[in-house]
Design a protein around this motif. Structure first.
Motif, PDB file in Angstrom:
ATOM      1  N   ALA A  16      40.855  43.076  28.664  1.00 35.56           N
ATOM      2  CA  ALA A  16      41.840  43.552  29.627  1.00 35.56           C
ATOM      3  C   ALA A  16      41.247  44.625  30.519  1.00 35.56           C
ATOM      4  O   ALA A  16      41.474  44.659  31.738  1.00 35.56           O
ATOM      5  CB  ALA A  16      43.068  44.097  28.897  1.00 35.56           C
ATOM      6  N   ALA A  17      40.473  45.526  29.917  1.00 36.10           N
ATOM      7  CA  ALA A  17      39.839  46.587  30.703  1.00 36.10           C
ATOM      8  C   ALA A  17      38.862  46.005  31.708  1.00 36.10           C
ATOM      9  O   ALA A  17      38.760  46.463  32.843  1.00 36.10           O
ATOM     10  CB  ALA A  17      39.132  47.569  29.777  1.00 36.10           C
ATOM     11  N   ALA A  18      38.127  44.975  31.281  1.00 35.82           N
ATOM     12  CA  ALA A  18      37.151  44.348  32.178  1.00 35.82           C
ATOM     13  C   ALA A  18      37.850  43.710  33.365  1.00 35.82           C
ATOM     14  O   ALA A  18      37.406  43.809  34.505  1.00 35.82           O
ATOM     15  CB  ALA A  18      36.327  43.317  31.417  1.00 35.82           C
ATOM     16  N   VAL A  19      38.991  43.046  33.116  1.00 29.92           N
ATOM     17  CA  VAL A  19      39.731  42.411  34.198  1.00 29.92           C
ATOM     18  C   VAL A  19      40.255  43.471  35.165  1.00 29.92           C
ATOM     19  O   VAL A  19      40.211  43.322  36.376  1.00 29.92           O
ATOM     20  CB  VAL A  19      40.897  41.566  33.626  1.00 29.92           C
ATOM     21  CG1 VAL A  19      41.801  41.094  34.759  1.00 29.92           C
ATOM     22  CG2 VAL A  19      40.353  40.380  32.852  1.00 29.92           C
ATOM     23  N   ALA A  20      40.749  44.604  34.630  1.00 37.20           N
ATOM     24  CA  ALA A  20      41.320  45.652  35.471  1.00 37.20           C
ATOM     25  C   ALA A  20      40.288  46.265  36.409  1.00 37.20           C
ATOM     26  O   ALA A  20      40.639  46.829  37.430  1.00 37.20           O
ATOM     27  CB  ALA A  20      41.937  46.737  34.589  1.00 37.20           C
ATOM     28  N   GLN A  21      39.017  46.155  36.071  1.00 36.61           N
ATOM     29  CA  GLN A  21      37.971  46.772  36.868  1.00 36.61           C
ATOM     30  C   GLN A  21      37.415  45.844  37.952  1.00 36.61           C
ATOM     31  O   GLN A  21      36.587  46.251  38.740  1.00 36.61           O
ATOM     32  CB  GLN A  21      36.831  47.228  35.953  1.00 36.61           C
ATOM     33  CG  GLN A  21      37.231  48.359  35.004  1.00 36.61           C
ATOM     34  CD  GLN A  21      36.136  48.677  34.005  1.00 36.61           C
ATOM     35  OE1 GLN A  21      35.081  48.052  34.022  1.00 36.61           O
ATOM     36  NE2 GLN A  21      36.380  49.639  33.143  1.00 36.61           N
ATOM     37  N   VAL A  22      37.889  44.610  37.986  1.00 34.49           N
ATOM     38  CA  VAL A  22      37.378  43.663  38.975  1.00 34.49           C
ATOM     39  C   VAL A  22      37.855  44.074  40.367  1.00 34.49           C
ATOM     40  O   VAL A  22      39.037  44.323  40.587  1.00 34.49           O
ATOM     41  CB  VAL A  22      37.850  42.236  38.654  1.00 34.49           C
ATOM     42  CG1 VAL A  22      37.506  41.296  39.811  1.00 34.49           C
ATOM     43  CG2 VAL A  22      37.199  41.753  37.373  1.00 34.49           C
ATOM     44  N   THR A  23      36.936  44.168  41.322  1.00 36.35           N
ATOM     45  CA  THR A  23      37.258  44.485  42.711  1.00 36.35           C
ATOM     46  C   THR A  23      36.871  43.307  43.591  1.00 36.35           C
ATOM     47  O   THR A  23      35.723  42.851  43.556  1.00 36.35           O
ATOM     48  CB  THR A  23      36.494  45.734  43.185  1.00 36.35           C
ATOM     49  OG1 THR A  23      36.851  46.847  42.352  1.00 36.35           O
ATOM     50  CG2 THR A  23      36.852  46.059  44.634  1.00 36.35           C
ATOM     51  N   LEU A  24      37.833  42.799  44.335  1.00 39.09           N
ATOM     52  CA  LEU A  24      37.598  41.631  45.187  1.00 39.09           C
ATOM     53  C   LEU A  24      37.821  42.008  46.650  1.00 39.09           C
ATOM     54  O   LEU A  24      38.603  42.918  46.948  1.00 39.09           O
ATOM     55  CB  LEU A  24      38.553  40.495  44.791  1.00 39.09           C
ATOM     56  CG  LEU A  24      38.412  39.975  43.354  1.00 39.09           C
ATOM     57  CD1 LEU A  24      39.523  38.973  43.058  1.00 39.09           C
ATOM     58  CD2 LEU A  24      37.048  39.344  43.143  1.00 39.09           C
TER      59      LEU A  24
END
Length: 314
Positions: A22-30
């Motif tokens: 979940a933390a990894a997904v929250a850090q995704v910047t597009l």
């Protein structure tokens, strides 16, 4: 290890892995079609920061009357042309607009200011507008963090001011906020997009704001800090109104009380001379020179000034 303990370990391991995922997904910047931007202007000691997203014209019709039945929700599709009727304007007149894209534009001021002559207290706001052909309403809303203007609540408006749109010949492809022109105590904010510029003015009471900040800073200075009251005193005595000279002198005295230095003694000597107290100024000036020589400070420039004080040349 018992089967029960192994089960607990497995459950905890699963929870840990899900948390990490979940933390990894929250850090995704597009990348976004309307890129984020921020501009800041300092007026006196007051910082004004505008953070927004920059939609492009992209050949679309930007300003105009809404289609029959079109509501303020029409701006929800600002970056998605496929969901908007082809003949609909991007920013329909008479509807609240986030004045950008994505999140609502943020407007942050560190001190109280005047917007087009009306007071706005220090704080963070969302900036919205209600455009029409001949007049815009600039809205400063107390809910600083919101997506677009779709949950905008007019009951939480802190201030509304009017502004006149200016039609220009040169096309501005990407929405842009600028501060121009600026003065010692004001700045004009320009909302520029397509062939419209909408200006409004921010004005700051620089003397009062500066005085209040100096007072707070000196009040928070450490007991052995002689430099802060010296700097504050010097500023008041050299830049503010004569009414502030008493406080400026008091801060110089505070600095000297903490520690006598060439810097604060010479500063007070200059202030005394400026106040017409020549004998006191010269006596303290000589004390300052002696302190400077003891502390191995270069006093040559002040010694020349002191000589001019004695001769009445300044």
């Amino acid at each position: 290890m018992s089967s029960l303990k192994r089960s607990y370990v497995s459950v905890f391991a699963l929870i840990f892995m899900l948390s990490c995922a979940a933390a990894a997904v929250a850090q995704v910047t597009l990348p976004r079609p309307s890129q984020k931007a921020s501009v800041m202007q300092r007026i006196g000691v007051t910082d004004v920061t505008i953070t927004y997203s920059r939609p492009g014209v992209k050949g679309r019709k930007i300003w105009g009357d809404p289609l029959p039945g079109q509501t303020a929700k029409g701006e929800a599709t600002l970056d998605n042309q496929n969901e908007r009727p082809k003949d609909a304007y991007i920013v329909p007149y008479g509807h609240v607009w986030r004045t950008g894209a994505n999140e609502a534009t943020q407007f942050v001021i560190t001190d109280d200011v005047l917007i087009n002559g009306q007071k706005l207290a220090a704080g963070s706001y969302s900036l919205h507008t209600i455009p029409t052909k001949d007049e815009w309403t600039i809205v400063f809303n107390g809910t600083a963090n919101q997506w677009g203007s779709f949950d905008y609540d007019p009951a939480k408006d802190t201030l509304r001011v009017k502004a006149k749109p200016q039609w220009v010949n040169e096309n501005q492809e990407w929405l842009e906020y600028t501060f121009d022109p600026v003065t010692d105590d004001s700045a004009q904010v320009n909302i520029r997009w397509e062939k419209i510029n909408v200006p409004f003015t921010i004005k700051v009471d620089v003397p009062t704001t500066t005085f209040n900040k100096l007072k707070t800073t000196v009040g928070n200075a450490k007991p052995d800090d002689w430099r802060t009251p010296l700097q504050a005193g010097n500023y008041l005595l050299n830049n503010q109104n004569a009414a502030d000279d008493e406080q400026g002198m008091a801060w110089l005295d505070q600095s000297i009380k903490v520690k006598e230095t060439f810097q604060n003694l010479s500063a007070k000597a200059n202030a005394l001379y400026k106040a017409g107290k020549k004998e006191e100024a010269v006596a303290l000036g000589e004390q300052a020179v002696q302190r400077g020589k003891t502390d191995k400070v270069d006093t040559s420039n002040f010694e020349k000034r002191l000589a001019d004080m004695k001769a009445g040349k300044i």
